[in-house]
Design an enzyme around this catalytic site. Sequence first.
Site, PDB file in Angstrom:
ATOM      1  N   ALA A  25       0.415  -1.083   0.134  1.00  0.00           N
ATOM      2  CA  ALA A  25       0.136  -0.150  -0.023  1.00  0.00           C
ATOM      3  C   ALA A  25       0.857   1.235  -0.337  1.00  0.00           C
ATOM      4  CB  ALA A  25      -0.977  -0.126   0.580  1.00  0.00           C
ATOM      5  N   MET A  26       0.618   2.201  -0.798  1.00  0.00           N
ATOM      6  CA  MET A  26       1.467   3.260  -1.197  1.00  0.00           C
ATOM      7  C   MET A  26       0.649   4.775  -1.397  1.00  0.00           C
ATOM      8  SD  MET A  26       4.918   1.482  -3.783  1.00  0.00           S
ATOM      9  CE  MET A  26       5.552   3.146  -3.418  1.00  0.00           C
ATOM     10  N   SER A  27       1.552   5.288  -0.479  1.00  0.00           N
ATOM     11  CA  SER A  27       0.613   6.609  -0.125  1.00  0.00           C
ATOM     12  C   SER A  27       1.197   7.140  -0.657  1.00  0.00           C
ATOM     13  CB  SER A  27       0.443   7.459   0.871  1.00  0.00           C
ATOM     14  OG  SER A  27       1.749   7.071   2.207  1.00  0.00           O
ATOM     15  N   GLY A  28       2.677   7.658  -1.182  1.00  0.00           N
ATOM     16  CA  GLY A  28       3.651   8.501  -1.582  1.00  0.00           C
ATOM     17  C   GLY A  28       4.481   8.831  -0.733  1.00  0.00           C
ATOM     18  N   GLY A  29       4.207   8.472   0.328  1.00  0.00           N
ATOM     19  CA  GLY A  29       5.221   8.442   1.317  1.00  0.00           C
ATOM     20  C   GLY A  29       6.785   8.829   1.774  1.00  0.00           C
TER      21      GLY A  29
ATOM     22  N   ASP B 213       7.467   6.542   4.779  1.00  0.00           N
ATOM     23  CA  ASP B 213       7.741   4.557   5.200  1.00  0.00           C
ATOM     24  C   ASP B 213       6.954   4.004   3.767  1.00  0.00           C
ATOM     25  OD1 ASP B 213       8.086   6.095   7.665  1.00  0.00           O
ATOM     26  OD2 ASP B 213       5.779   6.794   7.682  1.00  0.00           O
ATOM     27  N   SER B 214       6.040   3.782   3.095  1.00  0.00           N
ATOM     28  CA  SER B 214       5.865   3.561   2.268  1.00  0.00           C
ATOM     29  C   SER B 214       6.648   2.978   1.282  1.00  0.00           C
ATOM     30  CB  SER B 214       4.238   3.147   1.684  1.00  0.00           C
ATOM     31  OG  SER B 214       4.171   4.128   0.513  1.00  0.00           O
TER      32      SER B 214
ATOM     33  N   CYS C 108     -10.714   5.263   8.514  1.00  0.00           N
ATOM     34  CA  CYS C 108      -9.706   5.342   7.035  1.00  0.00           C
ATOM     35  C   CYS C 108      -9.097   3.811   6.755  1.00  0.00           C
ATOM     36  CB  CYS C 108      -9.069   6.303   6.728  1.00  0.00           C
ATOM     37  SG  CYS C 108      -8.164   6.073   4.924  1.00  0.00           S
TER      38      CYS C 108
ATOM     39  N   CYS D 267      -5.231  13.973   7.168  1.00  0.00           N
ATOM     40  CA  CYS D 267      -4.995  14.160   5.915  1.00  0.00           C
ATOM     41  C   CYS D 267      -6.056  14.585   4.743  1.00  0.00           C
ATOM     42  CB  CYS D 267      -4.662  13.351   4.704  1.00  0.00           C
ATOM     43  SG  CYS D 267      -5.360  12.418   4.172  1.00  0.00           S
TER      44      CYS D 267
END
EC number: 2.8.1.13
Length: 368
Positions: free
Chosen positions: A21-25, A27-28, A115, A211
């Site tokens: 799961a990639m949020s663009g941050g 960590d992911s 979420c 967010c």
Amino acid sequence: MDEAVDFQLGGDARGKRIVVAMSGGVDSSVVAALAARTGAETIGVTLQLYDHGEAVGRAGACCAGRDIRDARAVCDRLGIAHYVFDHETSFRTQVVDRFADEYLAGRTPIPCVQCNMGPKFTDLLTLARDLGADCLATGHYVRRMIGEDGAELHRGADPARDQSYFLFATTQTQLDFLRFPLGALPKPRVREIAAELGLGVAAKPDSQDICFVPDGDYAGLVKKLRPDADTRGDIVDMAGRKLGEHRGLIHYTVGQRRGLEIGGSPEPLYVVRLDADTRRVVVGPRTALAVDAARLTDLNILGPLGGPLTAKVRSMARPVPARMVGDRLVFDTPEYGVAPGQAAVLYAGDRVLGGGWIAETEAATLAA
């Protein structure tokens, strides 16, 4: 990069498939890099939840336009596939609208939990399984450990980054499929790994807790979604005597002291209760905030609740000794700032036993 992260895939990772799961941050992105290093086929997946972050140009928003581009750039560098799925409607219904409605009802919502319960875990797990994945990995700072009865959820090793409070609603079925490879790492080391790998997000600011709220203006968002949210009402004391007027329940939370704009009291006054039916803000001395117990709804159980435990009733609060009696969380000593709408998360040491939503509280005898 010397970390040997175990994705708990049961042997050789080659021939396995990990969806991240990639949020663009950062960590992911690091999770994706660690997953790819195992030799498993790695696929990055991003849910586009809203367009808001890009529209306001807010650094630290997640799952919006700029963040999707960052996630794609990381996947390109790692040589892995990246897919984007539009879940804006689901996010609006399950998270944003509920956030507004909870404030109107006089409760203090936690949209990050909603979420995780909806778009991020339920929807992403379905997508990951549809893609034939062996697991779904995320960048949350919690640990998945194997106990006598299977997978357990534990606090992150770095107390400053632990996110277990926001994941209490993770079900056992979800936990069996999820992986949290950053749970044993401190955040500075995660950024170092990103820099060592040349990932462009290494210095990217952390995402904000909520967010979709620009500049932390919760009231402004609620007013936009629910135009009648600014209806004025009375501020009253514990006996019902009017002390002043407020500018809408959405501007107040239980335990709040500032912004009441009333005077003449010999002692500081705090928001004790929000009455949505009468549109009253009830205030009183700090002792009136003391709570002996809270009734919980929608309990999610991840471990035995029969013995002594600790409970966390706010994300930044320290866990306190308590016990469960039916659906009641009973504190060993009076607890302050317990607000309906918040979550109560239950622990045995570092293990998350589950939790539920605070529906109502029972005033401590000292506040009577």
